[in-house]
Design a protein around this motif. Structure first.
Motif, PDB file in Angstrom:
ATOM      1  N   ASP A  58      21.253 -27.682  16.004  1.00  0.00           N
ATOM      2  CA  ASP A  58      21.272 -26.920  17.257  1.00  0.00           C
ATOM      3  C   ASP A  58      22.346 -25.844  17.276  1.00  0.00           C
ATOM      4  O   ASP A  58      22.127 -24.744  17.787  1.00  0.00           O
ATOM      5  N   THR A  59      23.533 -26.168  16.743  1.00  0.00           N
ATOM      6  CA  THR A  59      24.684 -25.272  16.822  1.00  0.00           C
ATOM      7  C   THR A  59      25.441 -25.282  15.504  1.00  0.00           C
ATOM      8  O   THR A  59      25.698 -26.355  14.938  1.00  0.00           O
ATOM      9  N   ILE A  60      25.798 -24.094  15.023  1.00  0.00           N
ATOM     10  CA  ILE A  60      26.655 -23.950  13.843  1.00  0.00           C
ATOM     11  C   ILE A  60      28.014 -23.450  14.319  1.00  0.00           C
ATOM     12  O   ILE A  60      28.104 -22.461  15.050  1.00  0.00           O
ATOM     13  N   ILE A  61      29.072 -24.146  13.915  1.00  0.00           N
ATOM     14  CA  ILE A  61      30.426 -23.834  14.382  1.00  0.00           C
ATOM     15  C   ILE A  61      31.255 -23.318  13.213  1.00  0.00           C
ATOM     16  O   ILE A  61      31.411 -24.001  12.194  1.00  0.00           O
ATOM     17  N   ALA A  62      31.775 -22.110  13.348  1.00  0.00           N
ATOM     18  CA  ALA A  62      32.687 -21.543  12.362  1.00  0.00           C
ATOM     19  C   ALA A  62      34.092 -22.033  12.683  1.00  0.00           C
ATOM     20  O   ALA A  62      34.593 -21.791  13.779  1.00  0.00           O
ATOM     21  N   ASP A  84      16.767 -16.536  19.564  1.00  0.00           N
ATOM     22  CA  ASP A  84      16.365 -17.780  20.223  1.00  0.00           C
ATOM     23  C   ASP A  84      15.925 -18.842  19.228  1.00  0.00           C
ATOM     24  O   ASP A  84      16.018 -20.040  19.506  1.00  0.00           O
ATOM     25  N   ALA A  85      15.442 -18.408  18.063  1.00  0.00           N
ATOM     26  CA  ALA A  85      14.967 -19.359  17.057  1.00  0.00           C
ATOM     27  C   ALA A  85      16.086 -19.854  16.143  1.00  0.00           C
ATOM     28  O   ALA A  85      15.909 -20.846  15.435  1.00  0.00           O
ATOM     29  N   LEU A  86      17.225 -19.176  16.165  1.00  0.00           N
ATOM     30  CA  LEU A  86      18.353 -19.553  15.316  1.00  0.00           C
ATOM     31  C   LEU A  86      19.274 -20.527  16.049  1.00  0.00           C
ATOM     32  O   LEU A  86      19.309 -20.557  17.289  1.00  0.00           O
ATOM     33  N   PRO A  87      20.051 -21.328  15.315  1.00  0.00           N
ATOM     34  CA  PRO A  87      21.070 -22.155  15.974  1.00  0.00           C
ATOM     35  C   PRO A  87      22.057 -21.271  16.731  1.00  0.00           C
ATOM     36  O   PRO A  87      22.309 -20.121  16.336  1.00  0.00           O
ATOM     37  N   SER A  88      22.615 -21.796  17.812  1.00  0.00           N
ATOM     38  CA  SER A  88      23.675 -21.068  18.503  1.00  0.00           C
ATOM     39  C   SER A  88      24.950 -21.127  17.674  1.00  0.00           C
ATOM     40  O   SER A  88      25.074 -21.904  16.728  1.00  0.00           O
ATOM     41  N   LEU A  89      25.908 -20.275  18.023  1.00  0.00           N
ATOM     42  CA  LEU A  89      27.147 -20.114  17.252  1.00  0.00           C
ATOM     43  C   LEU A  89      28.341 -20.549  18.090  1.00  0.00           C
ATOM     44  O   LEU A  89      28.435 -20.223  19.274  1.00  0.00           O
ATOM     45  N   LEU A 118      30.523 -27.614  24.028  1.00  0.00           N
ATOM     46  CA  LEU A 118      29.665 -28.630  24.634  1.00  0.00           C
ATOM     47  C   LEU A 118      29.346 -28.302  26.090  1.00  0.00           C
ATOM     48  O   LEU A 118      28.231 -28.514  26.567  1.00  0.00           O
ATOM     49  N   ALA A 119      30.332 -27.742  26.784  1.00  0.00           N
ATOM     50  CA  ALA A 119      30.192 -27.527  28.230  1.00  0.00           C
ATOM     51  C   ALA A 119      29.464 -26.235  28.585  1.00  0.00           C
ATOM     52  O   ALA A 119      28.821 -26.155  29.640  1.00  0.00           O
ATOM     53  N   GLN A 120      29.572 -25.212  27.730  1.00  0.00           N
ATOM     54  CA  GLN A 120      29.052 -23.890  28.088  1.00  0.00           C
ATOM     55  C   GLN A 120      27.788 -23.555  27.300  1.00  0.00           C
ATOM     56  O   GLN A 120      27.764 -23.660  26.077  1.00  0.00           O
ATOM     57  N   ALA A 121      26.761 -23.154  28.016  1.00  0.00           N
ATOM     58  CA  ALA A 121      25.527 -22.718  27.356  1.00  0.00           C
ATOM     59  C   ALA A 121      25.800 -21.457  26.539  1.00  0.00           C
ATOM     60  O   ALA A 121      26.672 -20.650  26.877  1.00  0.00           O
ATOM     61  N   SER A 294      22.294  -8.479  21.380  1.00  0.00           N
ATOM     62  CA  SER A 294      21.814  -9.864  21.524  1.00  0.00           C
ATOM     63  C   SER A 294      21.266 -10.432  20.216  1.00  0.00           C
ATOM     64  O   SER A 294      20.268 -11.150  20.225  1.00  0.00           O
ATOM     65  N   ARG A 295      21.933 -10.121  19.106  1.00  0.00           N
ATOM     66  CA  ARG A 295      21.411 -10.589  17.810  1.00  0.00           C
ATOM     67  C   ARG A 295      21.555 -12.100  17.651  1.00  0.00           C
ATOM     68  O   ARG A 295      20.734 -12.741  17.002  1.00  0.00           O
ATOM     69  N   LEU A 296      22.627 -12.681  18.220  1.00  0.00           N
ATOM     70  CA  LEU A 296      22.836 -14.124  18.157  1.00  0.00           C
ATOM     71  C   LEU A 296      23.120 -14.654  19.550  1.00  0.00           C
ATOM     72  O   LEU A 296      23.211 -13.898  20.518  1.00  0.00           O
ATOM     73  N   ARG A 297      23.290 -15.986  19.640  1.00  0.00           N
ATOM     74  CA  ARG A 297      23.743 -16.628  20.876  1.00  0.00           C
ATOM     75  C   ARG A 297      25.031 -17.387  20.552  1.00  0.00           C
ATOM     76  O   ARG A 297      25.103 -18.087  19.545  1.00  0.00           O
TER      77      ARG A 297
END
Length: 308
Positions: A58-62, A84-89, A118-121, A294-297
């Motif tokens: 769901d989410t990739i964290i740097a 929208d189809a990629l994991p959020s960052l 975790l808390a913020q969309a 808006s290339r990523l989220r």
């Protein structure tokens, strides 16, 4: 919360960070499936991002500095999938300067940074796409050139570890007597500038090089680049330094800065020049920089100054 799948991509320099270990454990205790991958060499981030997408993360964290953020963002951005189809960052700031995190208001502590994710969309995030004479690059924060870029590129890694962001200032002071302006032409849809500059900032974020605020009003979700040019300074270096002391660095720069906001900018320099893309120096005479809206989220604090 349970059922979330996260992948944390950790800069290899931070593998011994106990706070990161504890933060990862705490999120797992809260029910997040959080796996860690460590980057050691070129290409690792690319492989880990592809693996994460294949695994339905769901989410990739740097977890690192501005360079780690841009590396992960770039590997996501040049894929075919839509935002929208990629994991959020997400970002856990562990670098020397952490310019993007500082401007965005992302917490310094790893656990707080993960809790914020975790808390913020996730919100839409623009990116810079740089064409350097046919070579394509992506940048999440600021593309910078001129004196500040030379300082960043030349600052010793050992000095960074000892002094942190102060290392850039020390290196900068040592260069004050040899500031050579870069002669170039800049063009946007409704702005043009030509001359010699000592600093250039093209921002999605606001600051670079360990705290140099080049684009003080930049936003990461407005679909525009913030362009700042600091022309070459006339008069003696001593008078310039006096202005810096009297008004503070930012106050002095405000008096001479040329600024505009645009969806793209083209740069044509007399000689090959270096653009620093969040720690990645790219050298060319001609650049075309586009804001890809808006290339990523990305997960950012609700009250982040970088959000429109």
């Amino acid at each position: 919360m349970r059922g979330l799948r996260w992948r944390l991509i950790l800069n290899g320099k931070s593998t011994g960070n106990q706070e990161v270990r504890e933060a990862v454990h705490a999120l797992r205790e809260q029910g997040v499936t959080l796996e860690v991958r460590v980057t050691w060499e070129d290409g690792d981030a690319e492989r880990y991002v592809a693996e994460a997408i294949e695994h339905g993360v769901d989410t990739i964290i740097a977890a690192g500095g501005d360079g780690t953020l841009s590396e992960v963002a770039e590997t996501l951005a040049h894929r075919d999938e839509t935002a929208d189809a990629l994991p959020s960052l997400g970002l856990v700031p562990l670098g020397t300067a952490n310019d993007f995190a500082t401007a965005a208001g992302i917490p310094d502590e790893p656990l707080q940074a993960l809790q914020m994710i975790l808390a913020q969309a996730a919100r839409p995030l623009d990116l810079l796409r740089i064409d350097a004479e046919g070579d394509l690059w992506w940048c999440a924060n600021v593309a910078s050139g001129g004196f500040g870029t030379e300082v960043t590129v030349e600052t010793d890694e050992g000095l960074k570890k000892v002094l942190g962001g102060l290392a850039y200032l020390v290196t900068g002071i040592s260069r004050l007597g040899r500031i050579e302006p870069i002669r170039a032409r800049l063009r946007t849809p409704d702005f043009s500038w030509e001359g010699g500059f000592i600093a250039l900032g093209i921002g999605n974020g606001r600051q670079a090089g360990g705290g140099q605020v080049l684009c003080p009003e930049a936003l990461v979700d407005d679909g525009l680049l913030d362009v700042t040019v600091i022309p070459e300074l006339s008069g003696e270096v001593a008078s310039t330094l006096a202005a810096l002391v009297r008004g503070g660095k930012q106050g002095a720069l405000e008096q001479v800065a040329e600024r505009t906001r645009a969806p793209w900018v083209e740069i044509d320099a007399d000689e090959p020049m270096t653009l620093n893309l969040d720690g990645e120096p790219v050298k060319a005479r001609r650049f075309r920089i586009d804001c890809v809206a808006s290339r990523l989220r990305m997960h950012l604090p609700l009250d982040s100054a970088l959000l429109a």
